[in-house]
Motif scaffolding. Structure first.
Motif, PDB file in Angstrom:
ATOM      1  N   TYR A 285       2.524  -6.676  -1.845  1.00 41.39           N
ATOM      2  CA  TYR A 285       3.202  -6.127  -3.110  1.00 41.39           C
ATOM      3  C   TYR A 285       2.896  -6.887  -4.387  1.00 41.39           C
ATOM      4  CZ  TYR A 285       6.663  -5.867  -6.686  1.00 41.39           C
ATOM      5  OH  TYR A 285       7.325  -5.575  -7.880  1.00 41.39           O
ATOM      6  N   VAL A 288      -0.832  -5.336  -5.217  1.00 38.95           N
ATOM      7  CA  VAL A 288      -0.743  -3.949  -5.567  1.00 38.95           C
ATOM      8  C   VAL A 288       0.046  -3.707  -6.948  1.00 38.95           C
ATOM      9  CG1 VAL A 288       0.347  -1.810  -5.049  1.00 38.95           C
ATOM     10  CG2 VAL A 288      -0.718  -2.925  -3.306  1.00 38.95           C
ATOM     11  N   GLN A 292      -1.976  -2.098 -10.085  1.00 39.20           N
ATOM     12  CA  GLN A 292      -1.747  -0.635 -10.320  1.00 39.20           C
ATOM     13  C   GLN A 292      -2.196  -0.134 -11.543  1.00 39.20           C
ATOM     14  OE1 GLN A 292       2.239   0.083 -10.011  1.00 39.20           O
ATOM     15  NE2 GLN A 292       2.728  -1.803 -10.823  1.00 39.20           N
ATOM     16  N   TYR A 301       4.864   1.267  -8.865  1.00 43.06           N
ATOM     17  CA  TYR A 301       5.358   0.408  -7.921  1.00 43.06           C
ATOM     18  C   TYR A 301       6.291  -0.648  -8.203  1.00 43.06           C
ATOM     19  CZ  TYR A 301       2.080   2.751  -4.994  1.00 43.06           C
ATOM     20  OH  TYR A 301       1.260   3.821  -4.139  1.00 43.06           O
ATOM     21  N   VAL A 341       4.710  -0.560   4.826  1.00 45.90           N
ATOM     22  CA  VAL A 341       4.096  -0.340   3.598  1.00 45.90           C
ATOM     23  C   VAL A 341       3.491   0.990   3.302  1.00 45.90           C
ATOM     24  CG1 VAL A 341       2.224  -1.185   2.346  1.00 45.90           C
ATOM     25  CG2 VAL A 341       3.361  -2.804   3.620  1.00 45.90           C
ATOM     26  N   PHE A 345       5.146   2.667   0.049  1.00 47.86           N
ATOM     27  CA  PHE A 345       4.515   2.739  -1.111  1.00 47.86           C
ATOM     28  C   PHE A 345       3.582   4.105  -1.225  1.00 47.86           C
ATOM     29  CE2 PHE A 345       5.568  -1.399  -1.148  1.00 47.86           C
ATOM     30  CZ  PHE A 345       5.007  -2.258  -2.008  1.00 47.86           C
ATOM     31  N   MET A 353      -4.065   6.027  -2.889  1.00 52.01           N
ATOM     32  CA  MET A 353      -3.575   5.060  -1.634  1.00 52.01           C
ATOM     33  C   MET A 353      -4.808   4.285  -0.987  1.00 52.01           C
ATOM     34  SD  MET A 353      -0.259   5.205  -1.096  1.00 52.01           S
ATOM     35  CE  MET A 353      -0.171   4.775   0.459  1.00 52.01           C
ATOM     36  N   VAL A 357      -3.798   0.670  -2.358  1.00 56.21           N
ATOM     37  CA  VAL A 357      -2.986   0.074  -1.556  1.00 56.21           C
ATOM     38  C   VAL A 357      -3.670  -0.508  -0.331  1.00 56.21           C
ATOM     39  CG1 VAL A 357      -0.931   0.442   0.042  1.00 56.21           C
ATOM     40  CG2 VAL A 357      -0.983   1.526  -2.219  1.00 56.21           C
ATOM     41  N   HIS A 360      -5.576  -3.876   0.114  1.00 55.66           N
ATOM     42  CA  HIS A 360      -4.717  -5.100   0.135  1.00 55.66           C
ATOM     43  C   HIS A 360      -3.929  -5.220   1.240  1.00 55.66           C
ATOM     44  CE1 HIS A 360      -5.766  -5.686  -4.100  1.00 55.66           C
ATOM     45  NE2 HIS A 360      -5.498  -4.630  -4.566  1.00 55.66           N
ATOM     46  N   CYS A 361      -4.104  -4.269   2.168  1.00 60.38           N
ATOM     47  CA  CYS A 361      -3.264  -4.385   3.341  1.00 60.38           C
ATOM     48  C   CYS A 361      -4.310  -4.908   4.625  1.00 60.38           C
ATOM     49  CB  CYS A 361      -2.624  -2.941   3.720  1.00 60.38           C
ATOM     50  SG  CYS A 361      -1.483  -2.355   2.474  1.00 60.38           S
TER      51      CYS A 361
END
Length: 368
Positions: A285, A288, A292, A301, A341, A345, A353, A357, A360-361
């Motif tokens: 989080y 992101v 963003q 977000y 997530v 998100f 995405m 996103v 970072h995942c």
């Protein structure tokens, strides 16, 4: 700073039983509560500015529930529980503050520690007044006449009480929306806040101009650090897991005086297993949220998306523990943390995405 933090922690501990199930004791909530409490009791205007999810409205609700007069009955928690011999007394006519220093007397030998602000200032017998709270929802359509009218109504209600037993409090919710109005409705506050006869608390997601900030205490809520995000995630997941377990067992939502040892113990076990994963989600989080803006997303977000991801992960983990069918279709090849997530998100084009996103995942896949 340490003395103020000690006082804030004492206040939260004193009203802990009235906070409700699932409320996490975090720095933002403690500071918001303490600032609101002191400023309302001393009739000092205060504006609290922070992004959604920074516990502004929650603090307002807790102040309302714990210290207001409702239907003629006292809900003053400090008075009812007699914390540190707190007294609720009639506010003498003409007294501007409800927290008046008591006569000088010998300091008590026992207390809350050497750093106690209460001991340093000699306020070891606080006087806690009742609050008559009024919430006014501001918007871009607000007018100066409307704001002045509700201010005068709260003041008239307070003045009509011949016993002087409570303080009128006006909560201006989303006051930043009125600030954005071309009608400039908040200019009326310039005169009203010079020597206010009532307590005024303004909550906003956006900053106000200097003319308002100079007439009040101005508390800015910044983004929480990673360590506090992880702590918040653990507390939220613990509460959501217990609620999900109770729903599975047909016990319904948890009441204040209702405690199920088995559900509580299982929730502790499941949350402990998620401890490392929750820290990773907090890290995702943070990354992101910081990145963003590079993708033309301005605060798209926020903290509430983070809270939703944590709640979804806790619920999915409980359902997996009991081998229950999911309420949402599983995504093949994706771990529960990744699915949580991605489900919360979302709302952006696939390219965003993929570029914002997903990079970072990567670490979440290790938490299968």
């Amino acid at each position: 700073v340490a003395a103020l933090d000690e006082e804030a922690r004492w206040l939260v501990a004193a009203i802990r039983g009235s906070l409700g199930h699932g409320v996490a004791d975090c720095t933002a909530l403690r500071e918001n509560l303490f600032a609101m409490f002191v400023c309302t009791m001393t009739l000092i205007p205060i504006f609290i500015v922070g992004r959604p999810g920074s516990s502004k409205s929650l603090a307002m609700k807790i102040i309302f529930d714990c210290f207001s007069t409702q239907h003629g009955r006292s809900s003053n928690v400090l008075a009812q529980k007699q914390f540190r011999s707190a007294e609720v007394v009639a506010r003498p006519a003409g007294m501007r503050s409800a927290l008046a220093p008591p006569p000088l007397q010998q300091q008590p030998t026992s207390g809350r520690g050497r750093g106690s602000l209460e001991r340093q200032m000699g306020l070891h017998r606080p006087v806690v007044a009742e609050l008559a709270c009024t919430v006014h929802q501001c918007s871009r359509l607000s007018t100066s006449d409307e704001i002045e009218r509700v201010f005068r109504r709260v003041q008239a209600e307070q003045d009509s009480d011949t016993t002087h037993s409570f303080i009128g409090v006006l909560f201006l919710d989303e006051v930043g929306l009125a600030e954005a109005s071309p009608r400039l409705p908040l200019k009326v506050l310039h005169a009203l806040l010079e020597t206010p006869a009532i307590a005024v608390v303004g909550l906003s997601n956006y900053g106000l101009d200097a003319s308002k900030m100079n007439r009040a205490v101005f508390l800015v809520r910044d983004a929480p650090p990673h360590a506090e995000l992880a702590e918040l995630a653990y507390s939220i997941a613990r509460s959501e897991a217990e609620d999900e377990i109770r729903r599975h067992r047909g016990l319904g939502m948890r009441a204040e005086d209702d405690h199920d040892d088995e559900a509580s113990a299982l929730a502790d076990e499941i949350t402990r297993e998620l401890h490392e994963t929750l820290a990773r989600i907090a890290d995702v989080y943070s990354r992101v949220h910081s990145a963003q803006a590079e993708h033309s997303l301005v605060d798209f977000y926020g903290l509430r998306d983070f809270f939703s991801a944590v709640k979804m992960l806790a619920a999915l983990s409980v359902r997996r523990h009991f081998a229950l069918p999911r309420e949402t279709e599983p995504i093949p090849g994706m771990s529960l943390p990744m699915q949580s997530v991605f489900s919360t998100f979302g709302g952006t084009p696939a390219a965003c995405m993929r570029d914002l996103v997903l990079p970072h995942c990567r670490a979440l896949d290790a938490a299968r």
